[in-house]
Design a protein around this motif. Structure first.
Motif, short mmCIF file in Angstrom:
data_model
loop_
_atom_site.label_atom_id
_atom_site.label_comp_id
_atom_site.label_asym_id
_atom_site.label_seq_id
_atom_site.Cartn_x
_atom_site.Cartn_y
_atom_site.Cartn_z
N SER A 148 0.89 -0.96 -0.01
CA SER A 148 0.00 -0.02 0.01
C SER A 148 1.02 1.08 -0.14
CB SER A 148 -0.91 -0.01 1.14
OG SER A 148 -1.74 -1.10 1.33
N THR A 149 0.18 2.26 -0.42
CA THR A 149 0.75 3.60 -0.56
C THR A 149 -0.35 4.57 0.09
OG1 THR A 149 2.43 3.20 -2.24
CG2 THR A 149 1.89 5.61 -1.63
N CYS A 150 -0.05 4.81 1.47
CA CYS A 150 -0.99 5.95 1.83
C CYS A 150 -0.40 7.34 2.13
CB CYS A 150 -1.44 5.11 3.34
SG CYS A 150 -2.58 6.60 4.22
N ILE A 151 -1.19 8.22 1.50
CA ILE A 151 -0.28 9.42 1.59
C ILE A 151 -1.37 10.43 2.25
CG2 ILE A 151 0.14 11.50 0.21
CD1 ILE A 151 0.71 9.53 -2.08
N PRO A 152 -1.00 11.12 3.52
CA PRO A 152 -1.72 11.74 4.57
C PRO A 152 -1.57 13.38 3.91
CG PRO A 152 0.29 11.43 5.67
CD PRO A 152 0.10 10.51 4.31
N CYS A 153 -2.82 14.10 4.14
CA CYS A 153 -2.88 15.28 3.75
C CYS A 153 -3.46 16.23 4.86
CB CYS A 153 -3.84 15.68 2.36
SG CYS A 153 -3.76 17.20 1.91
N MET A 154 -2.58 17.21 5.35
CA MET A 154 -3.10 18.33 6.45
C MET A 154 -3.60 19.16 5.87
SD MET A 154 -3.50 19.20 9.47
CE MET A 154 -2.72 18.04 10.56
N MET A 155 -5.10 19.86 6.15
CA MET A 155 -5.48 20.80 5.55
C MET A 155 -5.71 21.86 6.67
SD MET A 155 -7.83 18.85 2.72
CE MET A 155 -8.20 17.44 3.75
N PRO A 156 -5.07 22.83 6.97
CA PRO A 156 -5.27 23.88 7.87
C PRO A 156 -6.57 24.76 7.71
CG PRO A 156 -3.70 24.60 6.50
CD PRO A 156 -3.98 23.34 6.29
N PHE A 157 -7.23 24.84 6.78
CA PHE A 157 -8.44 25.67 6.80
C PHE A 157 -9.69 24.88 6.20
CE2 PHE A 157 -4.63 28.49 5.83
CZ PHE A 157 -4.75 29.12 6.83
N ILE A 158 -9.39 23.59 6.01
CA ILE A 158 -10.61 22.72 5.32
C ILE A 158 -12.22 23.20 5.79
CG2 ILE A 158 -10.24 20.84 7.17
CD1 ILE A 158 -10.99 20.84 3.13
N THR A 159 -12.19 23.42 7.18
CA THR A 159 -13.54 23.63 7.67
C THR A 159 -13.61 25.22 8.00
OG1 THR A 159 -13.00 22.82 9.67
CG2 THR A 159 -14.47 21.37 8.26
N SER A 160 -12.82 26.07 7.79
CA SER A 160 -13.07 27.63 7.85
C SER A 160 -14.36 28.30 7.61
CB SER A 160 -11.74 28.15 7.26
OG SER A 160 -11.87 28.08 5.81
N GLN A 161 -14.87 27.73 6.73
CA GLN A 161 -16.30 28.39 5.96
C GLN A 161 -17.28 27.81 7.32
OE1 GLN A 161 -14.85 25.80 4.82
NE2 GLN A 161 -15.78 24.66 3.41
N PHE A 162 -17.28 26.92 7.94
CA PHE A 162 -18.13 26.87 9.08
C PHE A 162 -17.75 27.29 10.38
CE2 PHE A 162 -18.89 21.96 7.58
CZ PHE A 162 -19.96 22.64 6.83
N LEU A 163 -16.84 28.21 10.43
CA LEU A 163 -16.38 28.60 11.79
C LEU A 163 -17.64 29.88 12.13
CD1 LEU A 163 -12.49 29.28 11.43
CD2 LEU A 163 -13.92 27.55 12.80
N ARG A 164 -17.70 30.03 13.40
CA ARG A 164 -18.77 31.10 13.98
C ARG A 164 -18.57 32.60 13.06
NH1 ARG A 164 -16.36 28.65 17.93
NH2 ARG A 164 -15.15 30.13 18.61
#
Length: 542
Positions: A446-462
């Motif tokens: 297997s080749t598992c490639i993780p991806c960190m997304m700092p702003f992925i749910t920023s549109q949901f912020l209060r």
């Protein structure tokens, strides 16, 4: 950049004003691609007069699909589709598939008649699958949901979901299924949660089996972005990739505020695009995948910030002293509340898919998201129909997953997900699936490639009124905003539909066309929808 303006004369010998108009799109995501298509289809703008400026080396924005079978495929994520995305299907009803055998819209609907989603394993606890799990809501929870559906957004203000419900709500099956399907966190905006409840009321009755959720034949880049790009290219639209827009210059014409210049940079060299009278500028604000970082089987992704991207910096620059442009800091300055991590695994051995098929009771592409509520990472994964990429070899398969609690230690790997390599993420997943004897062989192939997304749910912020600007800010004549961070009444962010609706609204308004996007579907006014949702919320059968 050379000026490509040409004059096109009408039968009377006069130059058409529409055919003199030039349009510039900042950002190469689905909003800009859709906006360009609407300009050509509905506004009669010439393709060579449309330029799309994109910082990255490829189009598509968050609808991406990259990699190879040898090095591993990568999907940062995929947006959910459903039948009431009226703007999306209106657009793609005009776009042929890559093989030009039918339209993209027809392909999607045909495909989902063949591969209808019906999960037999939406939740997994203690190594056992749960088919059509009860929601487990108390009467108090249901009354709160009903109140939110009716309460005006102004009364909710900047409150969070956690401020609306008691703590027990966040241990219900309803919450685990809702939050992982849509990526909500308890601290996210109650207004956005309310919008989702209302917008998807028609899906509630089948939610525990993911009925009504639609997919594309391949990943959304291959199935949606590539056909749309091909259509635009055939009409002469210009794509300027690896081009960063650093600023906009402003002025006044005929008593209205206008964009007069676009400042660009490529490979360290700066240049300017003059925006003439009659020209249009459409800017995609912010980006939920800006500054994403990839890891590998043996390295963890790093957590980037605004400095490693460009979208947030541009919004901050142009919004300074211009309140009508919104408040980007509301969405960009809270990375701890907007980040999570996804992973894409490329498999070269059939063992994993065979185990998952037998465990879940679903063939690839049928079941949808599988969530482990007991996971400290709140981990979920989905196995799409194979092949998921055009050109994917028959002996290679791909699946995707993500975790919402990325700073908590795992249950089988004593590290937070954010610090884990692809090998460790696969180890954690196989632990939850109770894969033992074959785990070593699966890891080795297997080749598992993780991806960190700092702003992925920023549109949901209060947020509150004014944090997101209007599509066409008041007092401006040649500028519009598109994407996830402008304001569209009733519709919901984190969807393809929101981006395409914003583009359609922007094009029609800027061009003065006497037409509007199709109205948002409102199932809350359909008594049949409400009746079925009422029964489902009370765990009663129809």
């Amino acid at each position: 950049m050379a000026d490509t303006r040409v004059d096109v004369t009408t039968a009377t010998g006069k130059t058409s004003e529409k055919n003199r108009t030039k349009a510039y799109f900042v950002g190469g995501g689905i909003a800009s691609l859709a906006g360009a298509a609407f300009m050509i289809r509905d506004g009669d703008i010439l393709g060579p007069h449309i330029t799309i400026l994109e910082d990255l080396d490829r189009l598509g924005g968050s609808l991406d699909g990259a990699g190879t079978a040898q090095d591993g495929y990568v999907l940062r994520g995929g947006r959910m589709l459903e039948s009431k995305y009226l703007c999306t299907f209106d657009l793609f009803a005009s776009i042929p598939t890559l093989d030009e055998s039918r339209t993209v819209t027809k392909e999607i609907f045909d495909w989902n008649e063949t591969m209808e989603t019906s999960s037999s394993s939406r939740l997994v606890r203690d190594g056992e699958r749960q088919t059509a799990p009860d929601f487990g809501l108390s009467e108090k929870h249901i009354l709160t949901i009903e109140r939110l559906a009716l309460e005006p957004e102004g009364m909710l203000g900047r409150s969070s979901i956690a401020e609306q419900f008691d703590p027990e709500f966040f241990n219900t099956n309803f919450w685990f299924m809702w939050c992982t399907t849509f990526a909500f966190q308890p601290w996210h905006s109650a207004v956005e949660f309310k919008r989702y409840l209302v917008r998807f009321a028609h899906l509630v009755s089948g939610f525990n089996r993911l009925h009504g959720i639609m997919r594309t034949t391949y990943n959304q880049y291959d199935s949606m972005v590539l056909p749309l790009r091909k259509w635009l290219e055939a009409r002469g639209v210009r794509f300027e990739l690896n081009t960063r827009v650093t600023d906009l210059e402003f002025g006044e014409r005929d008593g209205a505020k206008v964009v007069t210049r676009i400042d660009c940079e490529r490979a360290g060299r700066g240049w300017e695009i003059e925006v003439d009278a009659g020209d249009l500028v459409l800017v995609t604000l912010g980006s939920m995948t800006d500054a994403s970082s990839l890891g590998s089987m043996d390295t963890a992704p790093v957590l980037n910030g605004k400095a490693e991207g460009s979208a947030w910096t541009l919004w901050e620059t142009i919004a300074a002293d211009r309140p009508e442009f919104g408040r980007p800091a509301v969405f960009s300055d809270h990375i701890d509340e907007s980040k999570w991590l996804s992973f894409t695994t490329t498999l070269r051995d059939p063992a994993f898919l065979r185990i998952v098929r037998d465990f879940t009771g679903n063939v690839p592409g049928e079941g949808g998201l599988v969530t482990f509520p007991q996971s400290r990472w709140l981990m979920s994964f989905v196995v799409p129909h194979q092949p998921h990429y055009i050109g994917q070899p028959e002996d290679v398969s791909v699946f995707w997953g993500y975790g919402l609690h990325v700073d908590a230690p795992g249950d089988f790997v004593a590290k937070p997900m954010s610090a884990c390599t692809g090998r460790e993420i696969m180890t954690e997943l196989m632990g939850h699936l109770r894969i033992g004897a074959e785990a070593g062989r699966i890891l080795d192939t297997s080749t598992c490639i993780p991806c960190m997304m700092p702003f992925i749910t920023s549109q949901f912020l209060r947020r509150e009124k004014g944090d997101r600007p209007q599509v066409v800010p008041e007092g401006w004549s040649n500028l519009a905003f598109t994407g996830q961070f402008c304001e569209l009444p009733d519709d919901v962010v984190f969807t393809v539909e929101y981006s395409i609706r914003s583009a359609q609204a922007a094009v029609y308004a800027l061009m003065g066309l006497k037409r509007e996007p199709p109205p948002v579907y409102k199932g809350k006014y359909d008594p049949r929808v409400l009746y079925k949702a009422f029964l489902a919320l009370h765990d009663m059968k129809a």
